[in-house]
Design a protein around this motif. Structure first.
Motif, PDB file in Angstrom:
ATOM      1  N   UNK A  19      -2.713   0.087 -13.305  1.00 60.64           N
ATOM      2  CA  UNK A  19      -3.643  -0.483 -12.335  1.00 60.64           C
ATOM      3  C   UNK A  19      -3.124  -0.286 -10.906  1.00 60.64           C
ATOM      4  N   UNK A  20      -1.836  -0.543 -10.714  1.00 63.10           N
ATOM      5  CA  UNK A  20      -1.238  -0.380  -9.386  1.00 63.10           C
ATOM      6  C   UNK A  20      -1.215   1.080  -8.966  1.00 63.10           C
ATOM      7  N   UNK A  21      -0.882   1.982  -9.893  1.00 60.69           N
ATOM      8  CA  UNK A  21      -0.839   3.407  -9.564  1.00 60.69           C
ATOM      9  C   UNK A  21      -2.213   3.944  -9.169  1.00 60.69           C
ATOM     10  N   UNK A  48      -7.042   0.813   7.600  1.00 60.70           N
ATOM     11  CA  UNK A  48      -7.107  -0.225   6.577  1.00 60.70           C
ATOM     12  C   UNK A  48      -6.397   0.242   5.309  1.00 60.70           C
ATOM     13  N   UNK A  49      -6.569   1.517   4.956  1.00 63.80           N
ATOM     14  CA  UNK A  49      -5.875   2.065   3.786  1.00 63.80           C
ATOM     15  C   UNK A  49      -4.361   2.030   3.993  1.00 63.80           C
ATOM     16  N   UNK A  50      -3.915   2.366   5.204  1.00 62.14           N
ATOM     17  CA  UNK A  50      -2.481   2.314   5.507  1.00 62.14           C
ATOM     18  C   UNK A  50      -1.955   0.892   5.391  1.00 62.14           C
ATOM     19  N   UNK A  55       1.033  -3.277   1.833  1.00 57.64           N
ATOM     20  CA  UNK A  55       1.050  -4.479   0.990  1.00 57.64           C
ATOM     21  C   UNK A  55       1.496  -4.147  -0.432  1.00 57.64           C
ATOM     22  N   UNK A  56       0.952  -3.087  -1.006  1.00 55.64           N
ATOM     23  CA  UNK A  56       1.304  -2.731  -2.383  1.00 55.64           C
ATOM     24  C   UNK A  56       2.761  -2.304  -2.481  1.00 55.64           C
ATOM     25  N   UNK A  60       5.567  -4.332  -4.989  1.00 61.55           N
ATOM     26  CA  UNK A  60       5.977  -3.729  -6.254  1.00 61.55           C
ATOM     27  C   UNK A  60       7.076  -2.692  -6.031  1.00 61.55           C
ATOM     28  N   UNK A  61       7.909  -2.501  -7.058  1.00 62.46           N
ATOM     29  CA  UNK A  61       8.968  -1.504  -7.015  1.00 62.46           C
ATOM     30  C   UNK A  61       8.391  -0.168  -7.475  1.00 62.46           C
ATOM     31  N   UNK A  62       7.614   0.439  -6.606  1.00 62.43           N
ATOM     32  CA  UNK A  62       6.865   1.640  -6.970  1.00 62.43           C
ATOM     33  C   UNK A  62       7.783   2.831  -7.206  1.00 62.43           C
TER      34      UNK A  62
END
Length: 250
Positions: A19-21, A48-50, A55-56, A60-62
């Motif tokens: 979901x996060x990806x 806004x996308x930036x 935030x994401x 999260x530890x992406x």
């Protein structure tokens, strides 16, 4: 006008990591394709996308998750080299690409830091939560920036995108492998419902005929899922006739 015979592709994650990806992919697409700012609306889509991406990446530890997945995929491909009738040249080239993505991610500093240190992004970010807070008198710096020559804007945007390339390339490699792990097959819904089981599924992909004018509401996880098709027009009957659609569980 859209062809009524068009198949609409819908994807639904079966775990929180996927979901996060997918959300990161969605945001990166906006950053990559909203590069020609014709007006304030297109500029705000980019900024806004930036902001959402910051935030994401903060929550999260992406990078760690992507590195683990890239390593796992390299090992999986290495095991395939021992199997008979395999295209060893293709597998070797994929392993090299995965290794390049891995090295780029390892070498990159904290990706969100480049966005957080950008003064224009931060100034816009601070106003996004305010209703109507992005007027020219609220964001005079953005108002000025929008009037700069195209080459100046392009150089600014290209620098931001360059810092995101390790994230983008690594993520797309992983998502490509996931999506190609299973082919779309025709299945039948019954009264607008479909139930399925899976082992360690990560992603559902649906090809839905546009002519039925229905969208899916999906619930499930890595072992089982339920798809409920809902009519787009509220005046339609709440029940949906049986119909066929394409499905892949990746």
């Amino acid at each position: 006008m859209s062809d009524i015979n068009t198949m609409i592709l819908v994807e639904h994650p079966l775990n929180e990591k996927m979901r996060t990806w997918l959300r990161i992919e969605y945001l990166l697409q906006q950053l990559l394709y909203e590069k020609n700012f014709k007006n304030i609306a297109s500029a705000l889509t980019f900024f806004r996308a930036a902001s959402d991406l910051i935030d994401i990446l903060e929550r999260f530890e992406i990078r760690g998750d992507l590195l683990k997945k890239l390593e796992h995929q390299q090992q999986k491909l290495s095991n395939w080299l021992c199997a008979p009738n395999t295209d060893k040249d293709l597998i070797d080239s994929l392993i090299i690409k995965l290794a390049d993505c891995t090295n780029a991610l390892i070498s990159a500093s904290r990706i969100q830091d480049h966005l957080k240190e950008n003064r224009l992004i931060i100034s816009v970010r601070q106003r996004l939560s305010i209703v109507g807070g992005c007027c020219s008198f609220d964001l005079p710096a953005l108002h000025l920036w929008l009037h700069l020559p195209d080459e100046d804007q392009t150089q600014y945007i290209d620098h931001i995108i360059q810092t995101l390339k390790p994230l983008h390339h690594g993520l797309m490699m992983i998502l490509d492998f996931v999506r190609q792990s299973s082919s779309l097959e025709m299945v039948n819904s019954l009264n607008g419902f479909f139930k399925g089981n899976t082992e360690k599924g990560e992603l559902l992909r649906l090809g839905i005929p546009l002519k039925h004018r229905v969208y899916p509401k999906i619930s499930g996880h890595k072992n089982r899922y339920v798809i409920h098709f809902i009519p787009l027009e509220p005046e339609q009957s709440r029940s949906v006739d049986d119909f066929s659609f394409e499905l892949a569980c990746c």
